[in-house]
Design a protein around this motif. Sequence first.
Motif, PDB file in Angstrom:
ATOM      1  N   ASP A 108     -13.718  75.390  65.737  1.00 19.12           N
ATOM      2  CA  ASP A 108     -14.596  73.936  65.606  1.00 19.12           C
ATOM      3  C   ASP A 108     -13.944  73.006  65.067  1.00 19.12           C
ATOM      4  O   ASP A 108     -13.385  73.333  63.752  1.00 19.12           O
ATOM      5  CB  ASP A 108     -15.923  74.040  65.056  1.00 19.12           C
ATOM      6  N   ARG A 109     -13.746  71.835  65.625  1.00 19.19           N
ATOM      7  CA  ARG A 109     -13.015  70.886  65.088  1.00 19.19           C
ATOM      8  C   ARG A 109     -13.390  69.387  65.458  1.00 19.19           C
ATOM      9  O   ARG A 109     -13.627  69.354  66.621  1.00 19.19           O
ATOM     10  CB  ARG A 109     -11.391  71.176  65.288  1.00 19.19           C
ATOM     11  N   GLN A 110     -13.134  68.233  64.774  1.00 17.25           N
ATOM     12  CA  GLN A 110     -13.264  67.036  65.097  1.00 17.25           C
ATOM     13  C   GLN A 110     -12.365  66.305  64.687  1.00 17.25           C
ATOM     14  O   GLN A 110     -12.183  66.211  63.415  1.00 17.25           O
ATOM     15  CB  GLN A 110     -14.811  66.426  64.621  1.00 17.25           C
ATOM     16  N   THR A 111     -11.691  65.488  65.586  1.00 23.50           N
ATOM     17  CA  THR A 111     -10.616  64.765  64.994  1.00 23.50           C
ATOM     18  C   THR A 111     -10.612  63.102  65.835  1.00 23.50           C
ATOM     19  O   THR A 111     -10.365  63.150  67.037  1.00 23.50           O
ATOM     20  CB  THR A 111      -9.025  65.214  65.498  1.00 23.50           C
ATOM     21  N   GLY A 112     -11.223  62.264  65.034  1.00 17.64           N
ATOM     22  CA  GLY A 112     -11.406  61.093  65.709  1.00 17.64           C
ATOM     23  C   GLY A 112     -12.331  61.090  67.039  1.00 17.64           C
ATOM     24  O   GLY A 112     -13.495  61.837  66.808  1.00 17.64           O
ATOM     25  N   GLU A 113     -11.656  60.982  68.261  1.00 18.17           N
ATOM     26  CA  GLU A 113     -12.795  60.984  69.414  1.00 18.17           C
ATOM     27  C   GLU A 113     -12.653  62.403  69.962  1.00 18.17           C
ATOM     28  O   GLU A 113     -13.400  62.714  71.080  1.00 18.17           O
ATOM     29  CB  GLU A 113     -12.503  59.886  70.278  1.00 18.17           C
ATOM     30  N   VAL A 114     -11.733  63.182  69.622  1.00 15.42           N
ATOM     31  CA  VAL A 114     -11.653  64.496  70.155  1.00 15.42           C
ATOM     32  C   VAL A 114     -12.400  65.557  69.366  1.00 15.42           C
ATOM     33  O   VAL A 114     -12.230  65.824  68.221  1.00 15.42           O
ATOM     34  CB  VAL A 114     -10.186  64.991  70.260  1.00 15.42           C
ATOM     35  N   THR A 115     -13.109  66.133  70.371  1.00 25.35           N
ATOM     36  CA  THR A 115     -14.053  67.320  69.704  1.00 25.35           C
ATOM     37  C   THR A 115     -13.718  68.695  70.254  1.00 25.35           C
ATOM     38  O   THR A 115     -13.355  68.804  71.413  1.00 25.35           O
ATOM     39  CB  THR A 115     -15.415  67.088  69.903  1.00 25.35           C
ATOM     40  N   THR A 116     -13.819  69.784  69.425  1.00 23.98           N
ATOM     41  CA  THR A 116     -13.705  70.960  70.034  1.00 23.98           C
ATOM     42  C   THR A 116     -14.825  71.803  69.490  1.00 23.98           C
ATOM     43  O   THR A 116     -15.362  71.815  68.650  1.00 23.98           O
ATOM     44  CB  THR A 116     -12.401  71.933  69.750  1.00 23.98           C
ATOM     45  N   VAL A 117     -15.706  72.576  70.345  1.00 23.02           N
ATOM     46  CA  VAL A 117     -16.691  73.146  70.254  1.00 23.02           C
ATOM     47  C   VAL A 117     -16.879  74.725  70.442  1.00 23.02           C
ATOM     48  O   VAL A 117     -16.354  74.884  71.536  1.00 23.02           O
ATOM     49  CB  VAL A 117     -17.905  72.435  71.055  1.00 23.02           C
ATOM     50  N   VAL A 118     -17.101  75.532  69.600  1.00 25.21           N
ATOM     51  CA  VAL A 118     -17.016  76.894  69.800  1.00 25.21           C
ATOM     52  C   VAL A 118     -18.311  77.532  70.086  1.00 25.21           C
ATOM     53  O   VAL A 118     -19.184  77.236  69.151  1.00 25.21           O
ATOM     54  CB  VAL A 118     -16.280  77.537  68.767  1.00 25.21           C
ATOM     55  N   TRP A 119     -18.406  78.361  71.081  1.00 21.96           N
ATOM     56  CA  TRP A 119     -19.743  78.943  71.300  1.00 21.96           C
ATOM     57  C   TRP A 119     -19.659  80.417  71.147  1.00 21.96           C
ATOM     58  O   TRP A 119     -18.781  81.034  72.046  1.00 21.96           O
ATOM     59  CB  TRP A 119     -20.255  78.701  72.883  1.00 21.96           C
ATOM     60  N   HIS A 120     -20.187  81.103  70.207  1.00 20.06           N
ATOM     61  CA  HIS A 120     -19.938  82.473  69.781  1.00 20.06           C
ATOM     62  C   HIS A 120     -21.152  83.023  69.952  1.00 20.06           C
ATOM     63  O   HIS A 120     -22.046  82.788  68.635  1.00 20.06           O
ATOM     64  CB  HIS A 120     -18.929  82.554  68.394  1.00 20.06           C
ATOM     65  N   ARG A 121     -21.630  83.993  70.754  1.00 21.68           N
ATOM     66  CA  ARG A 121     -22.576  84.696  70.616  1.00 21.68           C
ATOM     67  C   ARG A 121     -22.488  86.291  71.108  1.00 21.68           C
ATOM     68  O   ARG A 121     -21.185  86.616  71.284  1.00 21.68           O
ATOM     69  CB  ARG A 121     -23.627  84.270  71.830  1.00 21.68           C
ATOM     70  N   LEU A 122     -23.480  87.217  71.016  1.00 24.39           N
ATOM     71  CA  LEU A 122     -23.446  88.347  71.493  1.00 24.39           C
ATOM     72  C   LEU A 122     -24.272  88.633  72.587  1.00 24.39           C
ATOM     73  O   LEU A 122     -24.140  90.053  73.417  1.00 24.39           O
ATOM     74  CB  LEU A 122     -23.807  89.291  70.192  1.00 24.39           C
TER      75      LEU A 122
END
Length: 373
Positions: free
Chosen positions: A222-236
């Motif tokens: 997961d990360r936010q840099t200015g306008e760029v976003t990374t979303v991690v979806w982690h489930r079982l």
Amino acid sequence: MPTPVVLVAGLHATARTATVEQLLAEHPGSLAIHHDLRQVTHGRVRRSVRDRTDVLDTAEVRLAHGCATCTVREDLLPQLVRHAAGASLLIIDLWDSIEPRPVAEALARTEQLRLTCVHTALDAEHVPLDICRGDRLAGTGQAATAGDQRHLAEVLARQIEYATSLSLHGGDAEDTELSAAVLGHLAPHTPIVTIPDITGPMLDVHELAQRVDPATAQLPADRQTGEVTTVVWHRLRPLHPGRLFDAMDELVTTTVRSRGRFWLANRHERMLAWDAVAGVASVDDAGPWLAALPEAAWDLTSPIRRAAALDWNPIIGDRVQHLVFTGPGIDRDRICGLLDSCFIGRDDSLPGAAAWAGYVDPFSPVLNLEENA
């Protein structure tokens, strides 16, 4: 002693050429080999060998098996071996759309050569735009064969994610800042350098493969840099094939890059690989989960794969939903909520139950290729 080799890849020819010129200037006695594929659709490939001051040799190479990658590989290796004894460094200047992995893996089998770096050179002005482009390479003049159906953004993503180092060229300070942010999301473990370091030990191509293969890939956090976003979806919990398929269009078109591994209730023994970039998505069978294998077969898998047992669940083993989405202005709650809505419910059959055979599986056309052939 084997001659060091650096492999320079990248869709942006001006950036790649700048890196090659830097290496030739930095390392006296070095040679660069390039295969020009501009006429590949007419069956012609032009190979050149040069040093820092001049082109030493050119030749037209016959297209092998109708495959440009095969041609480059089959002509390149003899040329590298031929020049190895007299060169301090051999530089492979790959054509725009040639992906580095098959070339790197071919090099690993040649005793006279020592691959020390896989580098991707990029144009800072174009990276943020090109990673979003769904154009086919045939339409950009960068196709590797007459029937090349690959998309520009998917090749760019693989060039970035496989590399051991990256560099940015051109553009202004704002372009460089934005491109560096994009690269920090796509390849967070890969350094951005001024010039490739060729002094390290020989690269292990098996380790390079594990960095990008679905079962062992080093996925971004997961990360936010200015306008760029990374979303991690982690489930079982297991996913319902129909619900996930219906959600895919929104998941792919509202993000730029997504990848990872997941499992479906009707295919509980198989790890599935998710790969999407610039609106183009693929789902592939990545092999069995460890939980689906007899314990005696674990020794045949890599140590990094067996490390998954550290997160072993007493019910589902190493099965996991681990998908990562990157893009500008991503709605984190929307992405996670949409995926959460794809789980099986109380009224659905349990994973692996025979009842799933009676349901239409929308993933069957791509996952059951052998059965459909």
